[in-house]
Each structure stands twice: as C-alpha cells, then as structure tokens.
Scaffold this motif. Structure first.
Motif, PDB file in Angstrom:
ATOM      1  N   LEU A  83       0.827  -1.198   0.000  1.00  0.00           N
ATOM      2  CA  LEU A  83       0.000   0.000   0.000  1.00  0.00           C
ATOM      3  C   LEU A  83       0.871   1.261   0.000  1.00  0.00           C
ATOM      4  O   LEU A  83       0.554   2.249  -0.668  1.00  0.00           O
ATOM      5  CB  LEU A  83      -0.926  -0.006   1.215  1.00  0.00           C
ATOM      6  N   GLU A  84       1.998   1.204   0.720  1.00  0.00           N
ATOM      7  CA  GLU A  84       2.901   2.361   0.744  1.00  0.00           C
ATOM      8  C   GLU A  84       3.518   2.604  -0.631  1.00  0.00           C
ATOM      9  O   GLU A  84       3.672   3.751  -1.053  1.00  0.00           O
ATOM     10  CB  GLU A  84       4.000   2.139   1.782  1.00  0.00           C
ATOM     11  N   VAL A  85       3.874   1.521  -1.319  1.00  0.00           N
ATOM     12  CA  VAL A  85       4.433   1.661  -2.671  1.00  0.00           C
ATOM     13  C   VAL A  85       3.402   2.274  -3.609  1.00  0.00           C
ATOM     14  O   VAL A  85       3.695   3.197  -4.379  1.00  0.00           O
ATOM     15  CB  VAL A  85       4.907   0.295  -3.211  1.00  0.00           C
ATOM     16  N   LEU A  86       2.158   1.772  -3.552  1.00  0.00           N
ATOM     17  CA  LEU A  86       1.091   2.312  -4.397  1.00  0.00           C
ATOM     18  C   LEU A  86       0.820   3.775  -4.061  1.00  0.00           C
ATOM     19  O   LEU A  86       0.600   4.595  -4.959  1.00  0.00           O
ATOM     20  CB  LEU A  86      -0.188   1.486  -4.219  1.00  0.00           C
ATOM     21  N   ALA A  87       0.862   4.101  -2.759  1.00  0.00           N
ATOM     22  CA  ALA A  87       0.648   5.486  -2.355  1.00  0.00           C
ATOM     23  C   ALA A  87       1.763   6.376  -2.886  1.00  0.00           C
ATOM     24  O   ALA A  87       1.515   7.502  -3.342  1.00  0.00           O
ATOM     25  CB  ALA A  87       0.572   5.586  -0.832  1.00  0.00           C
ATOM     26  N   GLY A  88       3.004   5.876  -2.857  1.00  0.00           N
ATOM     27  CA  GLY A  88       4.132   6.649  -3.383  1.00  0.00           C
ATOM     28  C   GLY A  88       3.984   6.920  -4.867  1.00  0.00           C
ATOM     29  O   GLY A  88       4.227   8.037  -5.340  1.00  0.00           O
ATOM     30  N   ILE A  89       3.558   5.889  -5.612  1.00  0.00           N
ATOM     31  CA  ILE A  89       3.343   6.058  -7.055  1.00  0.00           C
ATOM     32  C   ILE A  89       2.232   7.071  -7.304  1.00  0.00           C
ATOM     33  O   ILE A  89       2.340   7.943  -8.173  1.00  0.00           O
ATOM     34  CB  ILE A  89       2.985   4.704  -7.699  1.00  0.00           C
ATOM     35  N   ALA A  90       1.152   6.972  -6.528  1.00  0.00           N
ATOM     36  CA  ALA A  90       0.022   7.898  -6.697  1.00  0.00           C
ATOM     37  C   ALA A  90       0.438   9.329  -6.353  1.00  0.00           C
ATOM     38  O   ALA A  90       0.041  10.276  -7.045  1.00  0.00           O
ATOM     39  CB  ALA A  90      -1.141   7.461  -5.803  1.00  0.00           C
ATOM     40  N   ILE A  91       1.250   9.502  -5.316  1.00  0.00           N
ATOM     41  CA  ILE A  91       1.704  10.840  -4.930  1.00  0.00           C
ATOM     42  C   ILE A  91       2.537  11.457  -6.044  1.00  0.00           C
ATOM     43  O   ILE A  91       2.344  12.626  -6.407  1.00  0.00           O
ATOM     44  CB  ILE A  91       2.522  10.775  -3.622  1.00  0.00           C
ATOM     45  N   VAL A  92       3.464  10.679  -6.607  1.00  0.00           N
ATOM     46  CA  VAL A  92       4.301  11.187  -7.698  1.00  0.00           C
ATOM     47  C   VAL A  92       3.438  11.539  -8.909  1.00  0.00           C
ATOM     48  O   VAL A  92       3.628  12.575  -9.556  1.00  0.00           O
ATOM     49  CB  VAL A  92       5.383  10.161  -8.083  1.00  0.00           C
ATOM     50  N   GLY A  93       2.458  10.681  -9.232  1.00  0.00           N
ATOM     51  CA  GLY A  93       1.581  10.936 -10.375  1.00  0.00           C
ATOM     52  C   GLY A  93       0.790  12.222 -10.224  1.00  0.00           C
ATOM     53  O   GLY A  93       0.717  13.040 -11.148  1.00  0.00           O
ATOM     54  N   VAL A  94       0.191  12.413  -9.046  1.00  0.00           N
ATOM     55  CA  VAL A  94      -0.582  13.630  -8.794  1.00  0.00           C
ATOM     56  C   VAL A  94       0.347  14.846  -8.778  1.00  0.00           C
ATOM     57  O   VAL A  94      -0.007  15.924  -9.288  1.00  0.00           O
ATOM     58  CB  VAL A  94      -1.358  13.517  -7.470  1.00  0.00           C
ATOM     59  N   ALA A  95       1.547  14.673  -8.208  1.00  0.00           N
ATOM     60  CA  ALA A  95       2.505  15.780  -8.163  1.00  0.00           C
ATOM     61  C   ALA A  95       2.935  16.198  -9.565  1.00  0.00           C
ATOM     62  O   ALA A  95       3.122  17.385  -9.839  1.00  0.00           O
ATOM     63  CB  ALA A  95       3.722  15.387  -7.336  1.00  0.00           C
ATOM     64  N   VAL A  96       3.108  15.217 -10.454  1.00  0.00           N
ATOM     65  CA  VAL A  96       3.466  15.539 -11.838  1.00  0.00           C
ATOM     66  C   VAL A  96       2.348  16.338 -12.505  1.00  0.00           C
ATOM     67  O   VAL A  96       2.601  17.326 -13.207  1.00  0.00           O
ATOM     68  CB  VAL A  96       3.760  14.246 -12.642  1.00  0.00           C
ATOM     69  N   LEU A  97       1.097  15.914 -12.279  1.00  0.00           N
ATOM     70  CA  LEU A  97      -0.050  16.641 -12.839  1.00  0.00           C
ATOM     71  C   LEU A  97      -0.089  18.075 -12.325  1.00  0.00           C
ATOM     72  O   LEU A  97      -0.178  19.035 -13.107  1.00  0.00           O
ATOM     73  CB  LEU A  97      -1.350  15.913 -12.479  1.00  0.00           C
ATOM     74  N   LEU A  98      -0.005  18.238 -11.004  1.00  0.00           N
ATOM     75  CA  LEU A  98      -0.040  19.582 -10.426  1.00  0.00           C
ATOM     76  C   LEU A  98       1.187  20.390 -10.837  1.00  0.00           C
ATOM     77  O   LEU A  98       1.087  21.579 -11.153  1.00  0.00           O
ATOM     78  CB  LEU A  98      -0.113  19.488  -8.894  1.00  0.00           C
ATOM     79  N   GLY A  99       2.351  19.715 -10.837  1.00  0.00           N
ATOM     80  CA  GLY A  99       3.581  20.409 -11.195  1.00  0.00           C
ATOM     81  C   GLY A  99       3.574  20.886 -12.634  1.00  0.00           C
ATOM     82  O   GLY A  99       4.083  21.969 -12.950  1.00  0.00           O
ATOM     83  N   MET A 100       2.992  20.088 -13.522  1.00  0.00           N
ATOM     84  CA  MET A 100       2.928  20.459 -14.935  1.00  0.00           C
ATOM     85  C   MET A 100       2.102  21.730 -15.119  1.00  0.00           C
ATOM     86  O   MET A 100       2.491  22.647 -15.850  1.00  0.00           O
ATOM     87  CB  MET A 100       2.300  19.321 -15.739  1.00  0.00           C
ATOM     88  N   LEU A 101       0.968  21.784 -14.427  1.00  0.00           N
ATOM     89  CA  LEU A 101       0.114  22.959 -14.544  1.00  0.00           C
ATOM     90  C   LEU A 101       0.742  24.170 -13.863  1.00  0.00           C
ATOM     91  O   LEU A 101       0.677  25.283 -14.376  1.00  0.00           O
ATOM     92  CB  LEU A 101      -1.259  22.659 -13.936  1.00  0.00           C
ATOM     93  N   ALA A 102       1.371  23.933 -12.702  1.00  0.00           N
ATOM     94  CA  ALA A 102       2.036  25.035 -12.012  1.00  0.00           C
ATOM     95  C   ALA A 102       3.209  25.549 -12.843  1.00  0.00           C
ATOM     96  O   ALA A 102       3.439  26.761 -12.937  1.00  0.00           O
ATOM     97  CB  ALA A 102       2.523  24.575 -10.636  1.00  0.00           C
ATOM     98  N   PHE A 103       3.947  24.616 -13.472  1.00  0.00           N
ATOM     99  CA  PHE A 103       5.069  25.014 -14.326  1.00  0.00           C
ATOM    100  C   PHE A 103       4.572  25.901 -15.468  1.00  0.00           C
ATOM    101  O   PHE A 103       5.154  26.945 -15.763  1.00  0.00           O
ATOM    102  CB  PHE A 103       5.755  23.777 -14.895  1.00  0.00           C
ATOM    103  N   THR A 104       3.491  25.476 -16.113  1.00  0.00           N
ATOM    104  CA  THR A 104       2.939  26.251 -17.231  1.00  0.00           C
ATOM    105  C   THR A 104       2.478  27.624 -16.763  1.00  0.00           C
ATOM    106  O   THR A 104       2.741  28.634 -17.420  1.00  0.00           O
ATOM    107  CB  THR A 104       1.768  25.488 -17.879  1.00  0.00           C
ATOM    108  N   ALA A 105       1.793  27.657 -15.606  1.00  0.00           N
ATOM    109  CA  ALA A 105       1.292  28.934 -15.089  1.00  0.00           C
ATOM    110  C   ALA A 105       2.445  29.880 -14.764  1.00  0.00           C
ATOM    111  O   ALA A 105       2.416  31.061 -15.128  1.00  0.00           O
ATOM    112  CB  ALA A 105       0.440  28.693 -13.843  1.00  0.00           C
ATOM    113  N   VAL A 106       3.487  29.363 -14.096  1.00  0.00           N
ATOM    114  CA  VAL A 106       4.633  30.199 -13.718  1.00  0.00           C
ATOM    115  C   VAL A 106       5.383  30.661 -14.962  1.00  0.00           C
ATOM    116  O   VAL A 106       5.788  31.825 -15.071  1.00  0.00           O
ATOM    117  CB  VAL A 106       5.576  29.420 -12.773  1.00  0.00           C
ATOM    118  N   THR A 107       5.559  29.753 -15.927  1.00  0.00           N
ATOM    119  CA  THR A 107       6.285  30.099 -17.148  1.00  0.00           C
ATOM    120  C   THR A 107       5.547  31.178 -17.932  1.00  0.00           C
ATOM    121  O   THR A 107       6.165  32.140 -18.423  1.00  0.00           O
ATOM    122  CB  THR A 107       6.471  28.853 -18.035  1.00  0.00           C
TER     123      THR A 107
END
Length: 266
Positions: A83-107
């Motif tokens: 469950l911890e491994v799956l949670a880690g994968i999910a956290i990275v996935g959501v972070a990539v989604l949020l980071g991509m949008l934040a990157f675009t907004a900041v850029t």
C-alpha cells in the motif's frame, strides 16, 4: 457508413488533428531562432524551480506515503508495504499533474511579454485578428494569474480522486495515468489558449465554453503537450511551440482561418 459509427471516427480524427497542432507550432517557432531563444528563457527559469521542487518531493515521497497510509499500521507487513508503494506512485503521479500545470502557469507569468509576442506573430501570419482588444501588461498578467489559480484549484480537486484511484492495485496504475493525461491535457489546453482568447476580449468562462464545444481537438492538443512535457527538458524546450500551437487551436475553434496568409518569418 452508419452515422453512429462515423461519430467516433470523426472524434478520433479531430483528436489527432488537434495533436498535430503542437507539431505545427514547433515548425513555426523553429523558423525564428531569436524568438525561440526568447521563448526558452522563461521556461528555463521555471524549469529550474520545477526540477528543484521535484527532487525535493522525491526525497520525501517515502515519508509522505507512510503518512498517507497511516491507517494501515496494524495491517500485515507485506500488505502495508504494498500500500505504501502504491501510495508513493500515486503521490508522484498527482505531483506531476499539479507540477505540470504550475510550471505552465509560472512560465506564462514570467514570460508573458515573450509568449504574447509569439502568439501575436502567429496570428498575424494566419491573417491577424480583426478588432483585436489591446490588453496592457499588468491587466493581462493579473487575469493570467487569476485564471491559473482557478485552473490549479481544479487540478487539485481532480487530483484527490486520482490519488485514491492510484491506490487500487493493477487497475489503478493503468486507469489513473490515462485519466491524469486527459485531465492534465484539458487543463493545459485551457491555460495555454489564454492569450489568444484575451486578444478577442474573451475570458476564462468563454474559453471553456468554446473549447468544450470542440472537445476532441482540444484534448488532442492538450494531451500531446502533456505527454511531451513528461520528456526530460520537454517542458522547457517545447513551451514556445505549445504557445504557438495553442494560438492555432484558438483560431480553429473560433472559426478563424488557419491557412498561411504571409510567408514572412516570425
């Protein structure tokens, strides 16, 4: 051909046609090395911030995964570790989604004058915008920041169920990335088309309405940008092309010509 069968095929064609606009945008900016260099500078600055934040996140992913799965402390060790491994994968996935949008907004915020110029020159190459609305730098920046905050808030709202879905073994690791690409692609398309719609005096609600009416093409473009941004340095190198492609998408969905009128370089 049966009309019911033709509709999905038409949507698929529109999807790939929308995706091809990123390639057309890349072709346009590559013809002007000076503008390409100017467009890369804001993305490079935002990219450095993005990479630092990503490294910081990866460093603390195990701790975040353990915190998110604290309810499973009493479970068998094997199941808890899974469950911890799956949670880690999910956290990275959501972070990539949020980071991509934040990157675009900041850029876009950092490079507003450069990307506005790229978008304006692309418009001019394809016939311009009759009765274009002149928006000053500060009002334009203010609107972009407000719109970006709204879109990032939406991405957080979508990110929570995507995170929970990522905890489902096997199916979650297949369905969650696909849904993440679709959600992220849609929000990227909405964000990147901001300048062309503002040039026509239209705000975020108008943009969403028009893009929603052309969903397959919009998703095609947005998903293509999203996937290319996942490539190392892709978000930095392709940002000017994404702005140019978003301008072409805006012209298409608004019914403006997308055939070249002038062959002058950008």
């Amino acid at each position: 051909m049966d009309q019911n069968a033709a509709k999905p095929l038409g949507a698929v064609r529109q999807f790939f046609s929308g995706a091809s606009l990123l390639g057309r945008g890349l072709e346009l900016v590559l013809r002007s090395p000076r503008l390409l260099a100017l467009g890369l500078l804001p993305a490079l600055i935002a990219g450095i911030l993005y990479i630092v934040a990503l490294i910081f996140l990866i460093r603390f992913v195990p701790d975040l995964a353990r915190f998110a799965t604290g309810f499973a402390d009493g479970w068998a060790s094997g199941l808890r570790d899974l469950l911890e491994v799956l949670a880690g994968i999910a956290i990275v996935g959501v972070a990539v989604l949020l980071g991509m949008l934040a990157f675009t907004a900041v850029t876009l915020a950092i490079g507003d004058p450069f990307y506005e110029r790229i978008s304006e020159l692309v418009e001019r190459r394809y016939g311009g915008v009759p009765d274009a609305v002149e928006v000053g730098f500060w009002p334009s920046l203010g609107r972009s920041v407000i719109d970006s905050i709204r879109l990032i808030t939406l991405s957080i709202v979508f990110g929570i169920p995507l995170f929970l879905l990522g905890l489902v073994p096997v199916a979650g690791q297949i369905v969650s990335p696909v849904l993440g690409a679709l959600v992220g692609g849609w929000l990227l398309a909405v964000e990147l088309t901001g300048a062309p719609f503002q040039r026509r005096g239209q705000r975020l609600r108008d943009r969403r309405r028009v893009l929603r009416a052309n969903r397959p093409a919009t998703l095609g473009f947005g998903v293509a940008v999203f996937l290319c941004f996942l490539i190392p340095l892709g978000a930095i190198l392709l940002m000017p092309a994404a702005v140019a492609g978003a301008t072409l998408l805006s012209r298409r969905v608004l019914g403006h010509p997308t055939d070249i009128v002038t062959v002058q370089p950008l």
